[in-house]
Motif scaffolding. Structure first.
Motif, PDB file in Angstrom:
ATOM      1  N   TRP A  74      17.138  74.040  57.383  1.00 57.08           N
ATOM      2  CA  TRP A  74      17.296  72.767  57.535  1.00 57.08           C
ATOM      3  C   TRP A  74      17.860  72.529  58.980  1.00 57.08           C
ATOM      4  O   TRP A  74      19.079  72.857  58.999  1.00 57.08           O
ATOM      5  N   GLN A  79      20.681  64.010  63.250  1.00 60.52           N
ATOM      6  CA  GLN A  79      21.669  63.002  62.482  1.00 60.52           C
ATOM      7  C   GLN A  79      22.953  63.109  62.694  1.00 60.52           C
ATOM      8  O   GLN A  79      23.758  62.100  62.223  1.00 60.52           O
ATOM      9  N   PHE A  82      25.502  60.918  65.575  1.00 59.54           N
ATOM     10  CA  PHE A  82      26.288  59.450  65.760  1.00 59.54           C
ATOM     11  C   PHE A  82      27.152  59.299  64.214  1.00 59.54           C
ATOM     12  O   PHE A  82      27.049  58.563  63.372  1.00 59.54           O
ATOM     13  N   SER A  84      25.917  60.414  61.433  1.00 63.45           N
ATOM     14  CA  SER A  84      25.230  59.791  60.515  1.00 63.45           C
ATOM     15  C   SER A  84      24.463  60.887  59.617  1.00 63.45           C
ATOM     16  O   SER A  84      23.200  60.608  59.317  1.00 63.45           O
ATOM     17  N   ALA A  86      23.334  62.232  56.318  1.00 60.58           N
ATOM     18  CA  ALA A  86      23.476  62.042  54.803  1.00 60.58           C
ATOM     19  C   ALA A  86      23.825  63.050  54.015  1.00 60.58           C
ATOM     20  O   ALA A  86      23.706  64.200  54.004  1.00 60.58           O
ATOM     21  N   MET A  88      22.385  64.097  51.563  1.00 58.33           N
ATOM     22  CA  MET A  88      21.612  64.863  50.879  1.00 58.33           C
ATOM     23  C   MET A  88      21.240  66.229  51.741  1.00 58.33           C
ATOM     24  O   MET A  88      20.704  66.998  51.469  1.00 58.33           O
ATOM     25  N   GLN A 206      12.614  68.305  37.232  1.00 58.04           N
ATOM     26  CA  GLN A 206      11.352  67.744  37.160  1.00 58.04           C
ATOM     27  C   GLN A 206      10.962  66.996  38.372  1.00 58.04           C
ATOM     28  O   GLN A 206      11.216  66.220  38.918  1.00 58.04           O
ATOM     29  N   ARG A 207       9.904  68.079  38.974  1.00 56.20           N
ATOM     30  CA  ARG A 207       9.609  67.479  40.467  1.00 56.20           C
ATOM     31  C   ARG A 207       8.183  67.268  40.140  1.00 56.20           C
ATOM     32  O   ARG A 207       7.309  67.693  39.711  1.00 56.20           O
TER      33      ARG A 207
ATOM     34  N   TYR B  43      24.532  55.548  53.933  1.00 60.83           N
ATOM     35  CA  TYR B  43      23.156  55.355  53.883  1.00 60.83           C
ATOM     36  C   TYR B  43      22.900  54.227  52.552  1.00 60.83           C
ATOM     37  O   TYR B  43      23.408  54.391  51.593  1.00 60.83           O
ATOM     38  N   ARG B  92      34.610  62.706  44.040  1.00 60.62           N
ATOM     39  CA  ARG B  92      33.151  63.273  44.467  1.00 60.62           C
ATOM     40  C   ARG B  92      32.320  63.544  43.240  1.00 60.62           C
ATOM     41  O   ARG B  92      31.243  64.059  43.436  1.00 60.62           O
ATOM     42  N   GLN B 121      11.589  67.170  48.996  1.00 61.31           N
ATOM     43  CA  GLN B 121      13.120  66.931  49.162  1.00 61.31           C
ATOM     44  C   GLN B 121      13.634  66.273  48.028  1.00 61.31           C
ATOM     45  O   GLN B 121      14.735  65.876  48.173  1.00 61.31           O
ATOM     46  N   LEU B 122      12.791  65.779  47.007  1.00 59.50           N
ATOM     47  CA  LEU B 122      13.371  65.016  46.092  1.00 59.50           C
ATOM     48  C   LEU B 122      13.172  65.718  44.661  1.00 59.50           C
ATOM     49  O   LEU B 122      12.085  66.525  44.641  1.00 59.50           O
ATOM     50  N   GLU B 123      14.080  65.320  43.738  1.00 60.74           N
ATOM     51  CA  GLU B 123      13.770  65.640  42.411  1.00 60.74           C
ATOM     52  C   GLU B 123      13.930  64.547  41.598  1.00 60.74           C
ATOM     53  O   GLU B 123      14.669  63.450  41.761  1.00 60.74           O
ATOM     54  N   PHE B 124      12.757  64.455  40.771  1.00 59.41           N
ATOM     55  CA  PHE B 124      12.882  63.123  39.819  1.00 59.41           C
ATOM     56  C   PHE B 124      12.941  64.038  38.200  1.00 59.41           C
ATOM     57  O   PHE B 124      12.690  64.978  38.024  1.00 59.41           O
ATOM     58  N   TRP B 264      20.494  62.224  41.583  1.00 60.85           N
ATOM     59  CA  TRP B 264      21.482  62.056  42.479  1.00 60.85           C
ATOM     60  C   TRP B 264      21.785  60.614  42.905  1.00 60.85           C
ATOM     61  O   TRP B 264      22.265  60.287  44.053  1.00 60.85           O
ATOM     62  N   GLU B 269      18.718  58.231  47.136  1.00 62.79           N
ATOM     63  CA  GLU B 269      18.389  59.540  47.568  1.00 62.79           C
ATOM     64  C   GLU B 269      17.099  59.494  48.300  1.00 62.79           C
ATOM     65  O   GLU B 269      16.953  60.110  49.268  1.00 62.79           O
ATOM     66  N   GLN B 272      17.794  58.207  51.702  1.00 62.04           N
ATOM     67  CA  GLN B 272      18.215  59.298  52.702  1.00 62.04           C
ATOM     68  C   GLN B 272      17.246  60.412  53.233  1.00 62.04           C
ATOM     69  O   GLN B 272      17.393  60.731  54.245  1.00 62.04           O
ATOM     70  N   VAL B 273      16.323  60.526  52.255  1.00 62.27           N
ATOM     71  CA  VAL B 273      15.117  61.374  52.532  1.00 62.27           C
ATOM     72  C   VAL B 273      14.221  60.831  53.492  1.00 62.27           C
ATOM     73  O   VAL B 273      13.828  61.485  54.454  1.00 62.27           O
ATOM     74  N   CYS B 275      15.020  58.525  55.514  1.00 62.83           N
ATOM     75  CA  CYS B 275      15.554  58.487  56.918  1.00 62.83           C
ATOM     76  C   CYS B 275      15.703  59.767  57.869  1.00 62.83           C
ATOM     77  O   CYS B 275      15.582  59.847  59.022  1.00 62.83           O
ATOM     78  N   ARG B 276      15.787  60.858  56.949  1.00 60.07           N
ATOM     79  CA  ARG B 276      15.918  62.032  57.527  1.00 60.07           C
ATOM     80  C   ARG B 276      14.353  62.477  58.209  1.00 60.07           C
ATOM     81  O   ARG B 276      14.383  63.014  59.242  1.00 60.07           O
ATOM     82  N   VAL B 286      22.323  55.796  63.721  1.00 57.41           N
ATOM     83  CA  VAL B 286      23.597  55.447  64.084  1.00 57.41           C
ATOM     84  C   VAL B 286      24.073  54.720  62.718  1.00 57.41           C
ATOM     85  O   VAL B 286      23.572  53.683  62.414  1.00 57.41           O
ATOM     86  N   LEU B 287      25.225  55.162  61.976  1.00 58.94           N
ATOM     87  CA  LEU B 287      25.670  54.492  60.961  1.00 58.94           C
ATOM     88  C   LEU B 287      27.018  53.750  61.498  1.00 58.94           C
ATOM     89  O   LEU B 287      27.437  54.001  62.587  1.00 58.94           O
TER      90      LEU B 287
END
Ligand SMILES: Nc1nc2c(ncn2[C@@H]2O[C@H](COP(=O)(O)OP(=O)(O)O)[C@@H](O)[C@H]2O)c(=O)[nH]1
Lengths: 214, 519
Positions: A74, A79, A82, A84, A86, A88, A206-207, B43, B92, B121-124, B264, B269, B272-273, B275-276, B286-287
């Motif tokens: 990755w 990002q 600035f 920024s 995340a 994730m 669980q994807r 975010y 955290r 990139q996500l998990e449910f 998460w 989440e 964020q995904v 925006c990535r 820009v944050l």
């Protein structure tokens, strides 16, 4: 490694690897052929394959004697510029490559900042490799990256970076993405340093992808 | 830090809330020059995730400014000395969701996450059981004058098999009545003649008069609507599609669940995904920098971001909260705003009994819904005329350490007291060996204007169009209308692009190295 014949089944695990470092140190996969990741990913492929901008991450297998590790590489996609990045991005990362340019001392400072950030945000067991890139710009470097006396472009003594890496428990290498020198070793070393217990199959949970949405 | 001057942007997206982030994803392969900013240094905006430490800062900011949220307060009870029970962990270790919404498996969102390729990139995780709290047993056969039994949690059966075979504390006669309603709702479109006359009447009227469901069982179906409204205001035409959505989502992605939640910290989440993906597509992020002012000179409009960066752009898109300076109307002044009382509590127990696996082969649920129907919290000194909903998340969500859980509370109006008594009641009713307690909690109010649901637009000079998304609703369910408003904004921005393709449908990127070859 090719997508030809099915390889012998060897335990294979995915490892998320994140890239960090100042701009222009030679890390990112999306810009230049002379970057560590492009070297690693493309070395055993056609050399002039056009880099594709915009993949969420690149994947590359790394075969060790006992197991195969599939890196999901990755990049920050800019990002970090600035501040920024995340959370994730760090999530579930099992390895990080923190790159600096051995001709630019400031880039090591920046690398140290990223190491601190990783220690704060990433999972505690993350394997971090500190990599000084652009070794080819340094005249007459020894094969193990030790500097020799004389005037060259080197701005960061290997010994200095190495002792910092040892203090923080990081892997340390000097490489050239341009010539390919020691690039493969970096990834092999990371693959070897990831504890067996951290390895699982393709990431769990669980994807949605495992199911069909009509 | 680099500067943002001297770029002519196509689109300035203000705020990284869910609609803006989905727009960034939608535009990520459009070739447009996108600048995506957020006045916060995190975010997600109203869908953000907070550590306990970030929550402290959030409380201060929320109370200092005017936003969608107000009256935030933290309470951290002095640690219970009973030994062995979990303590509050480091900040955290927590990812507390401002938007813990659940996503029904038939939601268009899941299809878009697949077609846009970001699902990898996500998990449910699966939402499990729906529970309803009843101060007395729900038995029809119980004689009416009998002494009140202690309150109990009843698992709402959501399929006919479930009704027939599960021990949910519902007696046989009631089961038959429930079954009849389930059959009806599954097929309600074809039975318009039955429910049309009740369309704008409360659902309860339909249940009583047409479906002969005893009123003690109405709450089972009202709970499935997940509406914060009073039963009298929950009309048949509103409720039927929502109950049907629940029933029809069941089993769609796997046995035993009808809805999922992102791991998460809820919708954060997803933002964020998305925006990535925007950044991977070339968008600049820009944050900590929002729109300060908008000024128009001659033909062109310039936007001041933060204190230093003046930029030009063809489009500005955001939520009302982020566009204040553009539209000249702060959110809080927009007509009658309704209030939802909300709370987030960290609990010293995994509350295991709320997450049973009810079907063979179904994934272990990570979430549960607990509903306190109107009047069920009667003993407390607060009059309860709105239902209280608690969403309970297990540590599998990554929101808290193992051995703990998070309770998200929702209730219409000024109802903090009710939320507290609902949580206290739940913690007693779960029957854990040692009564769980609250380690940390956050209360706040969410405001949501009752008027428009539509994206609105405004013209500034010739050069700049400002488009506004509707503010987030307080719905407990991801609202598919967000997809419609994002799509309409995307359509306007890409109107003249011949090859814009379909909304949120992307081909595979020619990946370098290995292809994505997961079976
Ligand atoms: N001489 C030399 N140049 C390199 C090396 N690695 C990268 N570069 C060059 O450094 C510049 C920046 O590389 P890039 O991959 O874009 O850096 P990034 O910003 O860290 O991703 C490019 O011009 C590369 O060709 C290297 O090992 N040696």
């Amino acid at each position: 490694m090719s997508d030809g014949a099915t390889p012998l089944p060897k335990p294979s695990s995915s490892v998320k690897l994140v890239l960090l470092g100042e701009a222009a140190v030679g890390k990112a996969p999306n810009m230049t052929q002379s970057s560590l990741v492009m070297r690693f990913v493309n070395n055993d492929f056609q050399d002039n394959k056009e880099p594709t901008i915009g993949a969420a991450f690149l994947t590359q297998k790394c075969t060790l004697p006992t197991r195969t590790i599939k890196f999901e590489i990755w990049d920050t996609a800019g990002q970090e510029r600035f501040a920024s990045l995340a959370p994730m991005y760090y999530r579930n990362a099992q390895a990080a490559l923190v790159v600096y340019d051995i001709t630019k001392p400031a880039s090591l400072i920046k690398a140290q900042h990223w190491v601190a950030e990783l220690q704060r945000q990433a999972s505690p067991g993350i394997v971090i490799a500190l990599v000084g890139n652009k070794l080819d710009l340094v005249a007459s470097a020894g094969s193990d990256g030790e500097e020799v006396e004389g005037e060259d472009a080197r701005g960061v003594p290997a010994a200095q970076a190495r002792s910092y890496a040892e203090e923080e428990g990081l892997l340390f290498f000097e490489t050239s993405a341009k010539t390919g020198e020691r690039v493969a070793e970096v990834f092999t070393a990371i693959a070897g340093a990831i504890p067996e217990t951290q390895l699982k199959g393709p990431r769990g949970g669980q994807r949605v992808e495992e199911r069909r949405v009509e | 830090m680099e500067s943002l001057h001297n770029t002519e942007w196509d689109v300035l997206i203000a705020g990284t809330g869910l609609p803006q982030s989905l727009l960034a994803l939608a535009l990520s392969r459009s070739g447009k020059r996108v600048l995506h900013v957020d006045k916060n240094d995190y975010y997600g905006g109203p869908q953000a995730v907070l550590s306990t430490q970030e929550a402290e800062a959030w409380v201060m900011n929320t109370n200092a400014g005017t936003s969608l949220f107000s009256d935030a307060a933290l309470s951290i009870p002095t640690p219970n000395p009973s030994h062995g029970s979990p303590k509050l962990s480091f900040p955290r270790a927590y990812s507390l969701a401002l938007a813990p919404q659940l996503i029904y498996t038939q939601s268009g969102l899941l299809s878009y996450l697949l077609s846009s390729k970001v699902y990898r990139q996500l998990e449910f995780l699966a939402m499990g059981s729906w529970w309803i709290y009843s101060p007395q047993a729900l038995n029809l056969e119980a004689p009416s004058g009998s002494p009140p039994s202690p309150g109990q949690l009843i698992r709402i059966p959501a399929t006919r098999e479930d009704v027939a075979f599960s021990d949910t504390g519902i007696d046989l006669r009631s089961k038959r009545a429930v079954m009849k309603v389930l059959r009806f709702v599954m097929d309600y479109e074809n039975q318009a003649e039955v429910w049309q006359p009740y369309s704008s009447k409360p659902l309860s009227d339909l249940l009583t008069h047409c479906l002969k469901l005893p009123s003690s069982l109405h709450s089972l179906f009202l709970a499935l609507t997940l509406t914060l409204d009073k039963p009298q205001r929950t009309t048949t035409s509103y409720a039927l599609p929502r109950i049907a959505r629940h029933l029809r989502s069941m089993g769609r992605l796997g046995a035993g669940f009808s809805a999922v939640i992102p791991k998460w910290g809820g919708m954060s989440e997803l933002t964020q995904v998305a925006c990535r993906a925007g950044a991977v597509g070339g968008g600049v992020y820009v944050l900590g920098k929002g729109i300060t002012t908008l000024s128009t000179e001659a033909e062109s409009t310039s936007v001041l971001l933060g204190n230093h960066d003046t930029i030009r752009t063809k489009w500005i898109v955001g939520a009302p909260d982020d566009l204040g300076p553009c539209t000249g109307c702060p959110v809080s002044s927009s007509v009658a705003a309704e209030i939802t009382s909300r709370s987030i509590a960290i609990v010293s127990s995994s509350l295991e009994s709320l997450f049973p696996t009810t079907f063979e082969g179904s994934p272990k649920p990570a979430g549960a819904v607990v509903v306190f129907p109107v009047g069920s919290l009667g003993q407390s000194q607060h009059l309860q005329d709105n239902p209280v909903y608690l969403l309970v998340h297990s540590s599998d969500t990554g929101e808290c350490p193992v051995g703990q859980s998070i309770i998200y509370g929702f209730c219409c109006g000024e109802s903090q007291g009710l939320l507290e008594s609902a949580i206290a009641t739940l913690l007693t009713a779960v029957n854990e060996p040692s009564t769980p307690h609250i380690l940390w909690s956050l209360q706040f109010k969410q405001h949501h204007p009752t008027d428009s649901n539509q994206a609105t637009s405004q013209n500034f000079a010739e050069a700049t169009q400002v488009l506004s998304f509707p503010p987030p609703s307080s719905d407990l369910v991801f609202d598919d209308s967000i997809l419609d408003s994002v799509k309409s904004v995307w359509e306007r921005i890409t109107e003249s692009d011949a090859d814009r393709g379909d909304f949120l449908v992307f081909g595979e990127r020619g990946a370098l190295g290995e292809e994505y070859d997961e079976a």
